[in-house]
Write an enzyme that holds these catalytic residues in place. Structure first.
Site, PDB file in Angstrom:
ATOM      1  N   HIS A 119       0.810  -1.215   0.000  1.00 20.00           N
ATOM      2  CA  HIS A 119       0.000   0.000   0.000  1.00 20.00           C
ATOM      3  C   HIS A 119       0.844   1.266   0.000  1.00 20.00           C
ATOM      4  O   HIS A 119       1.913   1.333   0.601  1.00 20.00           O
ATOM      5  CB  HIS A 119      -0.917   0.005   1.236  1.00 20.00           C
ATOM      6  CG  HIS A 119      -0.169  -0.050   2.537  1.00 20.00           C
ATOM      7  ND1 HIS A 119       0.253   1.080   3.204  1.00 20.00           N
ATOM      8  CD2 HIS A 119       0.243  -1.100   3.294  1.00 20.00           C
ATOM      9  CE1 HIS A 119       0.878   0.728   4.313  1.00 20.00           C
ATOM     10  NE2 HIS A 119       0.889  -0.594   4.393  1.00 20.00           N
ATOM     11  N   ASP A 120       0.354   2.266  -0.721  1.00 18.98           N
ATOM     12  CA  ASP A 120       0.921   3.610  -0.727  1.00 18.98           C
ATOM     13  C   ASP A 120       2.306   3.694  -1.368  1.00 18.98           C
ATOM     14  O   ASP A 120       2.984   4.718  -1.232  1.00 18.98           O
ATOM     15  CB  ASP A 120       0.991   4.184   0.699  1.00 18.98           C
ATOM     16  CG  ASP A 120      -0.376   4.235   1.359  1.00 18.98           C
ATOM     17  OD1 ASP A 120      -1.243   4.988   0.884  1.00 18.98           O
ATOM     18  OD2 ASP A 120      -0.586   3.492   2.343  1.00 18.98           O
ATOM     19  N   GLY A 137       5.027  -1.038   2.669  1.00 14.58           N
ATOM     20  CA  GLY A 137       4.212   0.148   2.498  1.00 14.58           C
ATOM     21  C   GLY A 137       5.009   1.434   2.449  1.00 14.58           C
ATOM     22  O   GLY A 137       6.051   1.581   3.078  1.00 14.58           O
TER      23      GLY A 137
END
Length: 256
Positions: A119-120, A137
């Site tokens: 994520h991200d 992440g």
């Protein structure tokens, strides 16, 4: 071009000349650009936007909810550019509200089998991640980066343009542009000179980057002392300037 055994959600937007294989699932709020080919047994969940000319192989999971325990079902998204190759069993997760609400992938990248992009993350253009390479992440990966097979990258790490990691490297701190890293934990092992040659860097620029590298990594100088030593080089060469700007930005600290 959509197999009758595929499931495509009514809200999905499918471009022209898109192929979707059998037993593939295209979920709600997914956009797929023209000339994209998706094999069988692929899962794409949204909100996700996939650009043009991508190739996604079997068992890939694209746009799934992230594995961050803070994630509570918010409407975050995944953005993928054009002409990427996403091989078997690659996993790419959407973003979180703790960052910019999205994971972003550039164009012309190759993600080999079992790669994981958490994520991200922000991944640039022309990136190669070899088999089983994984980035945690909030990792930022620059353009033309190559991550060797089974490379593991700690969360919030930055990897600069044209950097290279050897297979099975453990990246716990930032890797500046042009640098080759190897080991567990990884340390600098020289410049990615072969990559610079292939991408048309002049001999003068290669020499300037090498001198900057030596000041930072070979002379036992502090970053402040290295800045002073190569400030004139940075004024003359944009690549050295980019190198110095990277190592002076706040982050997890550079590998040394």
């Amino acid at each position: 071009m959509i197999d009758k055994l595929a499931f495509v959600h009514p809200t999905a937007k499918i471009g022209q000349n898109v192929t979707i294989g059998p037993w593939t699932y295209i979920g709600e709020n997914v956009e797929i650009g023209d000339d994209t080919w998706i094999s069988s047994h692929v899962v794409v969940k949204g909100p996700t936007v996939i650009g043009k000319g991508n190739r996604i192989f079997q068992f890939a999971s694209v746009g799934e909810e992230c594995q961050d325990k803070k994630y509570a079902g918010e409407q975050t998204r995944l953005i993928i550019g054009d002409n990427n190759i996403i091989r078997e069993s690659v996993t790419i997760h959407r973003g979180t509200t703790q960052d910019q609400n999205e994971t972003r992938i550039g164009s012309n990248c190759l993600f080999m089998a079992y790669v994981h992009i958490a994520h991200d993350c922000v991944v640039g253009n022309n990136v190669i991640m070899a088999n089983n390479a994984s980035i945690a992440g909030h990792v930022h990966v620059g353009d033309w980066v190559i991550l060797g097979g089974m490379t593991g990258v700690h969360q919030f790490v930055r990897i600069g343009n044209h950097a290279f990691t050897a297979g099975a490297s453990l990246i716990l701190q930032d890797v500046p542009p042009f640098v080759m890293a190897a080991g567990s934990p990884a340390v600098p092992r020289g410049l990615n000179l072969e990559g610079l040659k292939r991408r048309g860097f002049t001999k003068e620029s290669q020499r300037a980057i090498l001198n900057a590298y030596k000041a930072v990594f070979r002379k036992s100088l502090t970053i402040e002392e290295a800045n002073a030593e190569i400030s004139e080089l940075a004024d003359k060469d944009d690549n050295v300037k980019a190198f110095m700007e990277f190592i002076n930005q706040p982050g997890r600290g550079i590998i040394r």
